[in-house]
Motif scaffolding. Sequence first.
Motif, PDB file in Angstrom:
ATOM      1  N   LYS A 176       3.261   4.173  -7.709  1.00 18.87           N
ATOM      2  CA  LYS A 176       3.341   4.439  -6.266  1.00 18.87           C
ATOM      3  C   LYS A 176       2.068   5.123  -5.775  1.00 18.87           C
ATOM      4  O   LYS A 176       1.556   4.809  -4.690  1.00 18.87           O
ATOM      5  CB  LYS A 176       4.557   5.311  -5.963  1.00 18.87           C
ATOM      6  CG  LYS A 176       5.889   4.585  -5.997  1.00 18.87           C
ATOM      7  CD  LYS A 176       7.026   5.525  -5.626  1.00 18.87           C
ATOM      8  CE  LYS A 176       8.362   4.791  -5.609  1.00 18.87           C
ATOM      9  NZ  LYS A 176       9.492   5.703  -5.256  1.00 18.87           N
ATOM     10  N   LYS A 180      -0.542   3.609  -3.009  1.00 15.10           N
ATOM     11  CA  LYS A 180      -0.881   4.355  -1.798  1.00 15.10           C
ATOM     12  C   LYS A 180      -2.388   4.515  -1.660  1.00 15.10           C
ATOM     13  O   LYS A 180      -2.941   4.393  -0.557  1.00 15.10           O
ATOM     14  CB  LYS A 180      -0.202   5.720  -1.819  1.00 15.10           C
ATOM     15  CG  LYS A 180       1.285   5.676  -1.516  1.00 15.10           C
ATOM     16  CD  LYS A 180       1.871   7.079  -1.424  1.00 15.10           C
ATOM     17  CE  LYS A 180       3.359   7.027  -1.064  1.00 15.10           C
ATOM     18  NZ  LYS A 180       3.943   8.392  -0.969  1.00 15.10           N
ATOM     19  N   LYS A 183      -3.700   1.304  -0.424  1.00 11.65           N
ATOM     20  CA  LYS A 183      -3.298   1.117   0.974  1.00 11.65           C
ATOM     21  C   LYS A 183      -4.202   1.926   1.908  1.00 11.65           C
ATOM     22  O   LYS A 183      -4.688   1.413   2.918  1.00 11.65           O
ATOM     23  CB  LYS A 183      -1.844   1.541   1.140  1.00 11.65           C
ATOM     24  CG  LYS A 183      -1.316   1.484   2.566  1.00 11.65           C
ATOM     25  CD  LYS A 183       0.162   1.860   2.588  1.00 11.65           C
ATOM     26  CE  LYS A 183       0.728   1.839   4.005  1.00 11.65           C
ATOM     27  NZ  LYS A 183       0.179   2.927   4.848  1.00 11.65           N
ATOM     28  N   TYR A 184      -4.442   3.183   1.557  1.00  8.68           N
ATOM     29  CA  TYR A 184      -5.264   4.039   2.417  1.00  8.68           C
ATOM     30  C   TYR A 184      -6.709   3.567   2.427  1.00  8.68           C
ATOM     31  O   TYR A 184      -7.385   3.627   3.472  1.00  8.68           O
ATOM     32  CB  TYR A 184      -5.180   5.493   1.950  1.00  8.68           C
ATOM     33  CG  TYR A 184      -3.798   6.093   2.074  1.00  8.68           C
ATOM     34  CD1 TYR A 184      -2.964   5.749   3.132  1.00  8.68           C
ATOM     35  CD2 TYR A 184      -3.319   7.006   1.130  1.00  8.68           C
ATOM     36  CE1 TYR A 184      -1.698   6.290   3.258  1.00  8.68           C
ATOM     37  CE2 TYR A 184      -2.057   7.551   1.240  1.00  8.68           C
ATOM     38  CZ  TYR A 184      -1.238   7.191   2.308  1.00  8.68           C
ATOM     39  OH  TYR A 184       0.018   7.725   2.429  1.00  8.68           O
TER      40      TYR A 184
END
Length: 259
Positions: A176, A180, A183-184
Motif C-alpha cells: 500500500k 501511494k 500515485k503521489y
Amino acid sequence: MKVTLLAHTQLSEKFYDSFDIYGEFSEYEGNKVDRSNATDGQIISLSAIRTCYSSNAPSEIFNLEGEKYFGKQASDGEGGTDADRLIRHIMKSGHTSTMEHLNFTFAVEGVSRSLLAQLTRHRHFSFSVQSQRYVKFGSDDKSGGMDYITPHTVNDEKEMIGLAGVPYAATEIYKKAMKKAQKYYDELREAGVPAEDARMVLPNAATCNLVMTGNLRSILDFCSKRLSKQAQHEIRMLAEKLRDEVVAVEPWTKSFFGK
C-alpha cells in the motif's frame, strides 16, 4: 538484483608480446603465462609486489622472475605456487596497496536507493547511477513506473490488527505504501512538477541501476564489512555477488574474501 562483471584488468598485447620463452619473442599461445597457469591478475600483482623489492624493472619482472615464483610450489605449506605464497605474505603484512592495480567494473541492476546510500559510504569506488531526474518513473512513462525492493523481513507471517479489529500482514502494508508513493508521484507530474522534484516522494525502496568500478583492495575491504551477518540483507547479497564475479575470473583471490 543482478550483478554482471563488465570488465577487469588484463595484460596488454604489447606486454604479452614481450614474453621471451626460447630466446625470441613469442605470440600469446604457448607463452610463459600458459605454462605457469598464472592469471593476468596474478602477473600484475607479482609485478607490483616485486617492483617494491626488486632491482629489476617492472616490465621485466615477469620475464626474469616469473618462473621462479610460478614454477615452484608454495614453501609455506598453504598450497599453490610460490607466487601465491608471496601474495599471501603481502596481504598478511598489510601491504595491500599492491592489490589496487587490479580493477573490476560491474553492472549492478535492480538495487534499492537505500542500498545505494550505504554503498557510497565506501571509498575508492566509482559510480555511474541511473538518474531519477532524467529517467521518468510515471506509470505511463517508458519505465512503466517505479520498481521497488521488498525486504525479506516484510512478510505475511508478521501481522498487526487494524482499527476494525481485522488482522493484516506486513506485506499488505508495504505494498500500500509503495502504491501511494507511485500515485503521489504521478499526480505531481500531472500537476506540472518536474521529475527532479517529483522524485522527492519516491521511497528508499525504489530500484536503480548503476555501473560500479573498484580495485581489488577496495572490493576486499567492502566485502569484509558487508559479508557480515550484521550487514543488511540486500547489501550482503551484493557483496556475495561481487565476490563471486571476482573469484570467477581470478580464482586465487577466493581465500582473501574469508569464509
